[in-house]
Design a protein around this motif. Structure first.
Motif, mmCIF file in Angstrom:
data_model
loop_
_atom_site.group_PDB
_atom_site.id
_atom_site.type_symbol
_atom_site.label_atom_id
_atom_site.label_comp_id
_atom_site.label_asym_id
_atom_site.label_seq_id
_atom_site.Cartn_x
_atom_site.Cartn_y
_atom_site.Cartn_z
ATOM 1 N N ALA A 8 56.342 38.016 62.226
ATOM 2 C CA ALA A 8 55.631 38.565 61.079
ATOM 3 C C ALA A 8 54.160 38.234 61.284
ATOM 4 O O ALA A 8 53.837 37.347 62.074
ATOM 5 C CB ALA A 8 56.145 37.929 59.784
ATOM 6 N N THR A 54 63.409 38.448 58.781
ATOM 7 C CA THR A 54 62.214 39.236 59.049
ATOM 8 C C THR A 54 62.347 40.633 58.448
ATOM 9 O O THR A 54 61.410 41.148 57.840
ATOM 10 C CB THR A 54 61.970 39.321 60.564
ATOM 11 O OG1 THR A 54 61.810 37.992 61.067
ATOM 12 C CG2 THR A 54 60.726 40.124 60.879
ATOM 13 N N ALA A 55 63.521 41.239 58.562
ATOM 14 C CA ALA A 55 63.751 42.560 57.970
ATOM 15 C C ALA A 55 63.678 42.490 56.443
ATOM 16 O O ALA A 55 63.088 43.357 55.800
ATOM 17 C CB ALA A 55 65.096 43.102 58.413
ATOM 18 N N LYS A 58 60.119 42.356 54.447
ATOM 19 C CA LYS A 58 59.292 43.553 54.269
ATOM 20 C C LYS A 58 59.175 43.926 52.791
ATOM 21 O O LYS A 58 58.219 44.572 52.396
ATOM 22 C CB LYS A 58 59.881 44.710 55.062
ATOM 23 C CG LYS A 58 59.764 44.515 56.546
ATOM 24 C CD LYS A 58 60.412 45.625 57.318
ATOM 25 C CE LYS A 58 60.330 45.327 58.812
ATOM 26 N NZ LYS A 58 61.047 46.293 59.611
ATOM 27 N N ASN A 59 60.142 43.504 51.966
ATOM 28 C CA ASN A 59 60.146 43.851 50.552
ATOM 29 C C ASN A 59 59.552 42.772 49.655
ATOM 30 O O ASN A 59 59.562 42.916 48.441
ATOM 31 C CB ASN A 59 61.588 44.139 50.103
ATOM 32 C CG ASN A 59 62.181 45.295 50.873
ATOM 33 O OD1 ASN A 59 61.519 46.288 51.120
ATOM 34 N ND2 ASN A 59 63.425 45.161 51.282
ATOM 35 N N LYS A 65 55.204 35.615 50.814
ATOM 36 C CA LYS A 65 56.046 35.682 52.008
ATOM 37 C C LYS A 65 56.280 34.331 52.674
ATOM 38 O O LYS A 65 57.411 33.991 53.009
ATOM 39 C CB LYS A 65 55.474 36.671 53.012
ATOM 40 C CG LYS A 65 55.697 38.096 52.582
ATOM 41 C CD LYS A 65 55.320 39.075 53.654
ATOM 42 C CE LYS A 65 55.571 40.475 53.126
ATOM 43 N NZ LYS A 65 55.839 41.427 54.141
ATOM 44 N N HIS A 69 59.864 32.503 52.919
ATOM 45 C CA HIS A 69 60.393 32.295 54.267
ATOM 46 C C HIS A 69 60.855 30.846 54.437
ATOM 47 O O HIS A 69 61.972 30.580 54.880
ATOM 48 C CB HIS A 69 59.294 32.639 55.280
ATOM 49 C CG HIS A 69 59.784 32.905 56.651
ATOM 50 N ND1 HIS A 69 59.877 31.928 57.602
ATOM 51 C CD2 HIS A 69 60.205 34.048 57.230
ATOM 52 C CE1 HIS A 69 60.327 32.457 58.720
ATOM 53 N NE2 HIS A 69 60.533 33.746 58.538
#
Length: 102
Positions: A8, A54-55, A58-59, A65, A69
């Motif tokens: 990312a 990671t996918a 995105k939202n 983030k 994470h």
């Protein structure tokens, strides 16, 4: 950098054997979290979880983030036998990225 993968814009990962180095490049402290696993299976599961995370990220709003994470990884690994080392790297992102190899 050998084995370094930017997952990312704010986060890069390097794998070495059963160790994963997750480097948060945009925090003030440039945090590096080192996860050390006892089994290949746990290390492999962690690698797959990073790809899925990671996918999902995105939202998530940009300002949240990094925190999301780190929290997700902590929850994911609550039941897994591993060791976690957290280290603050130099302030400059380029120096922080170089420190992954240290």
């Amino acid at each position: 950098m050998p084995n370094f993968k930017l997952v990312a814009p704010y986060c890069g990962v390097r794998k070495y054997d059963k160790r994963f180095f997750v480097n948060y490049l945009e925090t003030e402290e440039n945090i590096r979290r080192e996860y050390i696993f006892n089994t290949d299976e746990d290390a492999s599961n962690f690698s797959h979880a990073l790809e899925n995370l990671t996918a999902f990220m995105k939202n998530v709003p940009i300002r949240k983030k990094e925190a999301y994470h780190q929290e997700f990884l902590d929850l994911l690994l609550r039941e897994v036998d591993h060791k976690l080392n957290v280290r603050a790297n130099p302030v400059e992102p380029a120096a922080a990225a170089s420190a992954i190899e240290a």
